[in-house]
Scaffold this active site. Structure first.
Site, PDB file in Angstrom:
ATOM      1  N   CYS A   1       0.738  -1.255  -0.086  1.00 27.26           N
ATOM      2  CA  CYS A   1       0.036   0.048   0.104  1.00 27.26           C
ATOM      3  C   CYS A   1       0.931   1.315   0.036  1.00 27.26           C
ATOM      4  CB  CYS A   1      -0.919   0.004   1.196  1.00 27.26           C
ATOM      5  SG  CYS A   1      -1.871   1.322   1.687  1.00 27.26           S
TER       6      CYS A   1
ATOM      7  N   CYS B   1      -0.868   4.168  -6.042  1.00 30.37           N
ATOM      8  CA  CYS B   1      -1.783   3.591  -5.332  1.00 30.37           C
ATOM      9  C   CYS B   1      -1.952   2.058  -5.756  1.00 30.37           C
ATOM     10  CB  CYS B   1      -3.157   4.230  -5.289  1.00 30.37           C
ATOM     11  SG  CYS B   1      -4.526   3.218  -4.385  1.00 30.37           S
TER      12      CYS B   1
HETATM   13  N1  DGL Z   1      -4.213   0.894  -1.600  1.00 26.22           N
HETATM   14  C1  DGL Z   1      -3.794   1.909  -0.855  1.00 26.22           C
HETATM   15  C2  DGL Z   1      -2.583   2.871  -1.580  1.00 26.22           C
HETATM   16  O1  DGL Z   1      -1.685   1.993  -2.278  1.00 26.22           O
HETATM   17  C3  DGL Z   1      -4.891   3.011  -0.366  1.00 26.22           C
HETATM   18  C4  DGL Z   1      -6.248   2.933  -0.454  1.00 26.22           C
HETATM   19  C5  DGL Z   1      -7.006   3.597   0.736  1.00 26.22           C
HETATM   20  O2  DGL Z   1      -7.069   4.660   0.486  1.00 26.22           O
HETATM   21  O3  DGL Z   1      -7.239   2.740   1.454  1.00 26.22           O
HETATM   22  O4  DGL Z   1      -2.316   3.947  -1.430  1.00 26.22           O
END
Ligand code: DGL
Length: 272
Positions: free
Chosen positions: A76, A189
């Protein structure tokens, strides 16, 4: 003695980190993985840095007691940009792997020097991406766009969305980057990997798209192979894979279906 058969833990707020976990497993089928979807705290991108750090510290404490992973992967960008340094300081014996926007390769490929970065509000507003750009050998300028509704679309509607809906939502963002004169786009993201092909198609030929999938898998492999493969699972090890969820038990069948399709055992973190 090092217990090399311990799992590798992947953490994200939802489904975003799964492509990273799957890519790792595709190349390393003998390793055990645990994937934690912290859906109780979704979305991470709307939270403050301090709040997110404390969520991830408590999760790590709990996971070290229950799962006891040999490596923790923040699959993430938001979690990595906000809390990776804090986690490394707080748990100095745990090897952490972060997921950071692939700005360096994008900067090397860019001719205009204008790099588009698409991420959550937390990632885009954090100085981390800007600092990465300043570290690049070639001079470049970052143009960041926060896309909370795209995160929500992928987490909650992607499975039932049509090709037309996917194409439309991607086009909306590509148009913004094209109008700004960006010739490279970094998917900052992990959720956005679900739309990688749509992004590439819509962006071609003037904008090249970058992500950090390969970099993350390579970094985990590097940690496993260090010290003559001290952290590698044993050759005859039969790994199991886990999909862990935070929050209360749910009647939402999509997680059960996802776990079944991946052949992962589904489990609530609170029940461990
Ligand atoms: N998947 C996450 C990222 O890579 C974030 C998504 C969320 O806002 O929870 O930033």
């Amino acid at each position: 003695m090092i217990n090399e058969n311990k799992p590798i833990l992947f953490i994200d707020s939802g489904i975003g980190g799964l492509p990273y976990c799957n890519d790792f497993l595709k190349h390393n089928p003998g390793e055990e993985v645990c994937y934690l979807a912290d859906r109780a705290n979704f979305p991470y991108g709307q939270r403050e840095k301090e709040e997110l750090s404390s969520i991830l510290i408590s999760l790590t404490e709990k996971l070290l007691k229950t799962i006891n992973p040999k490596i923790i992967v923040l699959a993430c960008n938001t979690a990595s940009v906000s809390a990776l340094d804090t986690l490394r300081k707080k748990f100095p014996n745990v090897p952490f792997v972060g997921t950071v926007p692939a700005i360096k390769p994008a900067a090397s490929a860019s001719t205009s020097g204008k790099i588009g970065v698409l991420g959550t509000a937390r990632t885009i507003n954090d100085p981390y991406s800007q600092n990465l750009a300043e570290d690049c050998e070639t001079k470049c300028e970052i143009f960041g766009v926060a896309a909370p509704e795209l995160v929500k679309f992928i987490e909650q509607q992607f499975d039932k969305s049509t090709e037309k809906e996917k194409k439309e939502i991607v086009k909306k963002y590509i148009d913004i980057f094209r109008a700004e004169g960006a010739d490279t786009l970094v998917l900052g993201c992990t959720h956005f990997l679900y739309l990688l092909e749509e992004f590439k198609t819509e962006a071609a030929p003037s904008i090249k798209v970058f992500d950090s999938l390969e970099g993350v898998t390579k970094r985990i492999e590097y940690l496993l192979d260090e010290n003559n493969g001290a952290l590698r699972a044993e050759i005859d090890f039969q790994p199991l894979h886990w999909l862990l969820l935070t929050g209360a038990e749910t009647s939402d069948t999509s997680w059960q279906e996802r776990a079944k399709a991946l052949d992962f055992a589904l489990c609530m973190l609170d029940s461990l």
